[in-house]
Motif scaffolding. Structure first.
Motif, PDB file in Angstrom:
ATOM      1  N   MET A   1     -10.926  -4.710  20.219  1.00  0.00           N
ATOM      2  CA  MET A   1     -10.824  -5.475  18.892  1.00  0.00           C
ATOM      3  C   MET A   1     -10.497  -4.428  17.795  1.00  0.00           C
ATOM      4  N   THR A   2      -9.479  -4.765  16.921  1.00  0.00           N
ATOM      5  CA  THR A   2      -9.223  -4.056  15.755  1.00  0.00           C
ATOM      6  C   THR A   2     -10.235  -4.252  14.562  1.00  0.00           C
ATOM      7  N   ALA A   3     -10.809  -3.335  13.901  1.00  0.00           N
ATOM      8  CA  ALA A   3     -11.706  -3.393  12.806  1.00  0.00           C
ATOM      9  C   ALA A   3     -10.782  -4.083  11.660  1.00  0.00           C
ATOM     10  N   TRP A   4     -11.388  -4.973  10.742  1.00  0.00           N
ATOM     11  CA  TRP A   4     -10.927  -5.603   9.693  1.00  0.00           C
ATOM     12  C   TRP A   4     -10.690  -4.399   8.686  1.00  0.00           C
ATOM     13  N   MET A   5      -9.368  -4.352   8.155  1.00  0.00           N
ATOM     14  CA  MET A   5      -8.803  -3.349   7.316  1.00  0.00           C
ATOM     15  C   MET A   5      -8.966  -3.840   5.809  1.00  0.00           C
ATOM     16  N   HIS A   6      -9.307  -3.209   4.791  1.00  0.00           N
ATOM     17  CA  HIS A   6      -9.335  -3.427   3.482  1.00  0.00           C
ATOM     18  C   HIS A   6      -8.022  -3.075   2.746  1.00  0.00           C
ATOM     19  N   THR A   7      -7.669  -3.919   2.130  1.00  0.00           N
ATOM     20  CA  THR A   7      -6.162  -3.518   1.446  1.00  0.00           C
ATOM     21  C   THR A   7      -6.395  -3.448  -0.343  1.00  0.00           C
ATOM     22  N   PHE A   8      -5.521  -3.031  -0.867  1.00  0.00           N
ATOM     23  CA  PHE A   8      -5.833  -2.965  -2.478  1.00  0.00           C
ATOM     24  C   PHE A   8      -4.133  -3.373  -3.051  1.00  0.00           C
ATOM     25  N   GLY A   9      -4.580  -3.424  -4.367  1.00  0.00           N
ATOM     26  CA  GLY A   9      -3.192  -3.863  -4.863  1.00  0.00           C
ATOM     27  C   GLY A   9      -3.519  -4.666  -6.203  1.00  0.00           C
ATOM     28  N   TYR A  10      -4.389  -5.755  -5.739  1.00  0.00           N
ATOM     29  CA  TYR A  10      -4.782  -6.841  -6.736  1.00  0.00           C
ATOM     30  C   TYR A  10      -5.834  -6.340  -7.756  1.00  0.00           C
ATOM     31  N   LYS A  11      -5.500  -6.617  -8.946  1.00  0.00           N
ATOM     32  CA  LYS A  11      -6.318  -5.970 -10.054  1.00  0.00           C
ATOM     33  C   LYS A  11      -6.819  -4.352  -9.882  1.00  0.00           C
ATOM     34  N   MET A  12      -5.629  -3.737  -9.620  1.00  0.00           N
ATOM     35  CA  MET A  12      -5.627  -2.339  -9.476  1.00  0.00           C
ATOM     36  C   MET A  12      -4.269  -1.602  -9.917  1.00  0.00           C
ATOM     37  N   ALA A  13      -4.186  -0.467 -10.172  1.00  0.00           N
ATOM     38  CA  ALA A  13      -3.139   0.632 -10.457  1.00  0.00           C
ATOM     39  C   ALA A  13      -2.799   1.490  -9.350  1.00  0.00           C
ATOM     40  N   TRP A  14      -1.720   1.805  -9.219  1.00  0.00           N
ATOM     41  CA  TRP A  14      -1.333   2.838  -8.304  1.00  0.00           C
ATOM     42  C   TRP A  14       0.027   3.440  -8.349  1.00  0.00           C
ATOM     43  N   LEU A  15       0.070   4.697  -7.921  1.00  0.00           N
ATOM     44  CA  LEU A  15       1.366   5.596  -8.038  1.00  0.00           C
ATOM     45  C   LEU A  15       1.869   5.275  -6.605  1.00  0.00           C
ATOM     46  N   ALA A  16       3.093   5.405  -6.416  1.00  0.00           N
ATOM     47  CA  ALA A  16       3.817   5.546  -5.081  1.00  0.00           C
ATOM     48  C   ALA A  16       4.750   6.611  -5.229  1.00  0.00           C
ATOM     49  N   MET A  17       4.468   7.910  -4.186  1.00  0.00           N
ATOM     50  CA  MET A  17       5.255   9.042  -4.207  1.00  0.00           C
ATOM     51  C   MET A  17       6.115   9.335  -2.831  1.00  0.00           C
ATOM     52  N   ASN A  40     -11.521   2.197   4.672  1.00  0.00           N
ATOM     53  CA  ASN A  40     -12.298   1.227   4.092  1.00  0.00           C
ATOM     54  C   ASN A  40     -13.305   1.769   3.228  1.00  0.00           C
ATOM     55  N   GLU A  41     -13.735   2.708   3.321  1.00  0.00           N
ATOM     56  CA  GLU A  41     -14.820   3.440   2.398  1.00  0.00           C
ATOM     57  C   GLU A  41     -13.931   3.704   1.043  1.00  0.00           C
ATOM     58  N   GLY A  42     -12.831   4.042   1.277  1.00  0.00           N
ATOM     59  CA  GLY A  42     -12.114   4.781   0.190  1.00  0.00           C
ATOM     60  C   GLY A  42     -11.716   3.487  -0.831  1.00  0.00           C
ATOM     61  N   ILE A  43     -10.981   2.649  -0.324  1.00  0.00           N
ATOM     62  CA  ILE A  43     -10.787   1.190  -0.865  1.00  0.00           C
ATOM     63  C   ILE A  43     -12.021   0.717  -1.618  1.00  0.00           C
ATOM     64  N   ASP A  44     -13.192   0.541  -0.762  1.00  0.00           N
ATOM     65  CA  ASP A  44     -14.289   0.097  -1.728  1.00  0.00           C
ATOM     66  C   ASP A  44     -14.978   0.868  -2.566  1.00  0.00           C
ATOM     67  N   LYS A  45     -14.736   2.197  -2.379  1.00  0.00           N
ATOM     68  CA  LYS A  45     -15.088   3.107  -3.717  1.00  0.00           C
ATOM     69  C   LYS A  45     -14.171   2.788  -5.064  1.00  0.00           C
ATOM     70  N   ILE A  46     -12.940   2.616  -4.776  1.00  0.00           N
ATOM     71  CA  ILE A  46     -12.200   2.525  -6.136  1.00  0.00           C
ATOM     72  C   ILE A  46     -12.344   1.447  -6.717  1.00  0.00           C
TER      73      ILE A  46
END
Length: 194
Positions: A1-17, A40-46
């Motif tokens: 079973m694949t663990a659920w993965m957090h995403t980001f984007g909404y109510k956030m800012a980011w750069l793409a390089m 997941n820990e990184g997404i939670d932290k930001i």
């Protein structure tokens, strides 16, 4: 079973390089104290440190792009009168990286932006503040991705960009971070700075 993965984007800012890896970003931009972290820990932290301009999450290279997420990328926003500062920083970064894009969405103020920089030049800048109903930046030629938005069919006063428009532009220019899945990051290092 694949663990659920957090995403980001909404109510956030980011750069793409384009065509870079996180270690190269950390070195070229001189980001101090970057630590390897689980996705997941990184997404939670930001999101936990929402509003902290020092919390930065750097993704591995995904489909040719590395993303730098966090309010560091939003700290330049127009609400503080600093959109010009973001444009300057992006032009500077575009001398270090092939292409740099910036995206942000904030539901409360309905602030949204997307910018594109190449070769030390801002090729496209669009920024909107919904709480005042103002387009605060609309510079450069409309890109093909933007031509698919509703504004191409409506009068300026009838179209109000939203976070889905930001995700659509991100997807067409580079990567929509809400669509990143575990196959994109499997076995790759992510970094956090806070």
């Amino acid at each position: 079973m694949t663990a659920w993965m957090h995403t980001f984007g909404y109510k956030m800012a980011w750069l793409a390089m384009k065509n870079t890896i996180p270690e190269e970003i950390i070195q070229k931009v001189s980001l101090p104290e970057a630590h390897i972290i689980n996705w997941n820990e990184g997404i939670d932290k930001i999101y936990e440190d929402h509003g902290n301009p020092r919390a930065i999450f750097i993704t591995p290279q995904i489909r040719g792009w590395s993303l730098v997420a966090g309010w560091y990328c939003f700290d330049f926003n127009s609400k503080d009168g600093k959109l010009e500062r973001l444009k300057g920083r992006m032009a500077e970064l575009s001398t270090l990286f092939e292409e740099v894009q910036a995206f942000a969405t904030h539901r409360v103020s309905e602030y949204h932006h997307w910018l594109l920089a190449k070769n030390e030049k801002i090729e496209r800048c669009f920024a909107y503040v919904g709480e005042s109903g103002k387009v605060i930046c609309n510079e450069g030629a409309l890109t093909d991705a933007e031509k698919h938005l509703a504004w191409d069919k409506l009068e300026t006063f009838q179209w109000f960009p939203d976070e889905e428009d930001v995700m659509s532009i991100a997807e067409n220019w580079s990567i929509n971070p809400t669509t990143i899945d575990s196959a994109d990051i499997n076995g790759k290092s992510c970094y956090i700075i806070f």
